[in-house]
Design an enzyme around this catalytic site. Structure first.
Site, PDB file in Angstrom:
ATOM      1  N   GLU A 206       0.817  -1.213   0.000  1.00 16.67           N
ATOM      2  CA  GLU A 206       0.000   0.000   0.000  1.00 16.67           C
ATOM      3  C   GLU A 206       0.850   1.262   0.000  1.00 16.67           C
ATOM      4  O   GLU A 206       0.355   2.350   0.308  1.00 16.67           O
ATOM      5  CB  GLU A 206      -0.948  -0.009   1.202  1.00 16.67           C
ATOM      6  N   LYS A 338     -15.857  -1.392   3.573  1.00 17.50           N
ATOM      7  CA  LYS A 338     -15.193  -1.722   2.306  1.00 17.50           C
ATOM      8  C   LYS A 338     -16.250  -2.344   1.398  1.00 17.50           C
ATOM      9  O   LYS A 338     -16.625  -3.513   1.586  1.00 17.50           O
ATOM     10  CB  LYS A 338     -14.104  -2.771   2.542  1.00 17.50           C
TER      11      LYS A 338
END
Ligand code: 2PG
Ligand code: MG
Length: 433
Positions: A206, A338
């Site tokens: 990430e 999410k």
């Protein structure tokens, strides 16, 4: 109807881990077009919608040709002629077409890309920004407070260190651009410290620095020193946020910290985390215990200072029913949202509303496998989520999102302002740690 769906197309594209993923394009009879790309997790909760992959030898079995075929053959003919602006009807149709509890027939990845692309097409057809379309009759929020990774570990860094995300939250920043500025300063300072120590080894999935540490506390010390080296006050201007992702190194109350060669039971892990909260300005902890260790998670939430946000990810997987159950058990006080964990925008929105109804914190989140898609930023604003998590502030699949937020600063009624501090647990008490 200006938002009638003319065609739905599936396309195989590439994500930030060089793996195939799905893009869906919804075109309307009016000529308007909406596109969205499915993200993918690496540390996933067991209750997530199935991310449909081909299996076999190609790309470790992670190809998506079957899911793309499902869009072309099953989803496309069923959605043609429907109203893209009727998100509930589009999503109900997707759920019915799939027909399984875990969305394993067509795939949660095919469903979420289609659901989001329909929203994009409807917004384009109506001539409004996506955040405005998603807000519906409700008030949109302002910009969310960013939660940004500086060091990446766990499943996103070959398990080089056990803890998955070492992040910062610019709790003292008055506006969104300042929060990004401060975080970028901390990020560069951390890179400088790692370089001086001969530990700079690139970045994890990430965009956070690769964690070349011998212990988890060494990572926390580095983060503290980086905040100070950036000229910022730890705990007042910048707080530490952790995603322990404990389901990745523990089950049934047994946890194994590989880097430190330690075996802990639930109480041992709780003690370790409470020790970190006492020694560092931790303002948020996600998945402190494994998804099957709910009583221990409730014990942690009861024991940790009231100004610390305890976030459920793997435990609740963006599912309204699981959020309500976790609230009943007192397991945590915030939910990660999410959309691909549940498979459609309508269900993700129900989860967000369930969290809001319980006065929980809400954090809209990207996945570790991402793309240039910026839908989640509009979701965070449209659904008035006070926080947003998209990984680090490096690599373009991450900065596409942060930069989209910067663009929205000039469009939103409150400009670049962030939610007031008293919206967050750490702002409800006089000081942090
Ligand atoms: C998480 C996410 C993002 P993944 O655990 O919160 O950091 O990771 O997408 O791999 O589940
Ligand atoms: Mg997580």
């Amino acid at each position: 109807m200006t938002t009638r769906i003319a065609a739905v197309r599936g396309r195989r594209v590439w994500d930030s881990r060089a793996l195939p993923t799905i893009e869906v394009e919804v075109s309307l009879a009016s000529g308007a077009l909406g596109r969205a790309i499915a993200p993918a997790g690496a540390s996933t909760g067991s209750g997530e919608a199935v991310d449909l992959r081909d299996g076999g030898a190609d790309f470790g079995g992670r190809d998506v040709r079957r899911a793309v075929a499902g869009i072309e053959e099953v989803i496309s003919p069923a959605l043609a002629g429907m109203d893209a602006a009727d998100q509930a009807a589009v999503d109900e149709t997707l759920i019915e077409l799939d027909g399984t509890a875990d969305k394993s027939r067509l795939g949660g990845n095919a469903l979420i890309a289609t659901s989001m692309a329909a929203a994009h097409a409807a917004a384009a057809g109506r001539g409004v920004p996506l955040w405005r379309h998603l807000a519906g009759d409700g008030e949109p929020g302002g910009l969310p407070l960013p939660e940004i990774q500086v060091l990446g570990g766990g499943a996103h860094a070959g398990r080089r260190i056990d803890i998955q995300d070492f992040m910062v939250i610019a709790i003292g920043a008055a506006d969104y651009p300042t929060a990004l500025d401060w975080t970028a300063r901390v990020y560069h300072a951390a890179g400088g410290l790692l370089s001086e120590a001969g530990l700079l080894q690139g970045v994890a999935d990430e965009g956070g620095f690769w964690p070349a540490f011998q212990s988890n506390r060494e990572a926390l010390d580095t983060l503290m020193r980086a905040i100070e080296a950036a000229g910022l006050r730890p705990g007042e201007e910048v707080g530490i946020s952790l995603d322990i992702a404990a389901s990745d190194f523990g089950r049934a109350g047994r946890y194994r910290l590989g880097r430190e060669g330690k075996e802990l039971d639930s109480d041992g892990l709780i003690d370790m985390l409470l020790g970190w909260c006492a020694d560092y300005p931790v303002v948020s902890i996600e998945d402190p215990l494994a998804e099957d260790d709910i009583a221990a998670m409730a014990a942690f939430t009861g024991a940790v200072d009231a100004h610390v946000q305890v976030v459920a990810d793997d435990l609740v997987v963006t599912d309204a029913r699981r959020i309500e159950e976790a609230a009943r058990q007192g397991a945590c006080n915030a939910a990660l949202i999410k959309p691909n964990q549940i498979g459609t925008l309508s269900e993700a929105r129900a989860a967000s509303e369930a969290a809001r109804a319980m006065d929980w914190g809400r954090i809209v989140s990207a996945r570790s496998g991402e793309s240039e898609d910026t839908t989640i930023v509009h979701i965070a604003v449209g659904w008035a989520s006070p926080q947003l998590k998209v990984g680090s502030i490096a690599r373009s699949e991450r900065n596409a999102k942060w930069n989209e937020g910067l663009r929205l600063c000039s469009a939103l009624p409150d400009g670049a302002a962030l939610p007031p501090a008293d919206r967050f647990p750490w702002g409800r008490t006089a000081s942090v740690c």
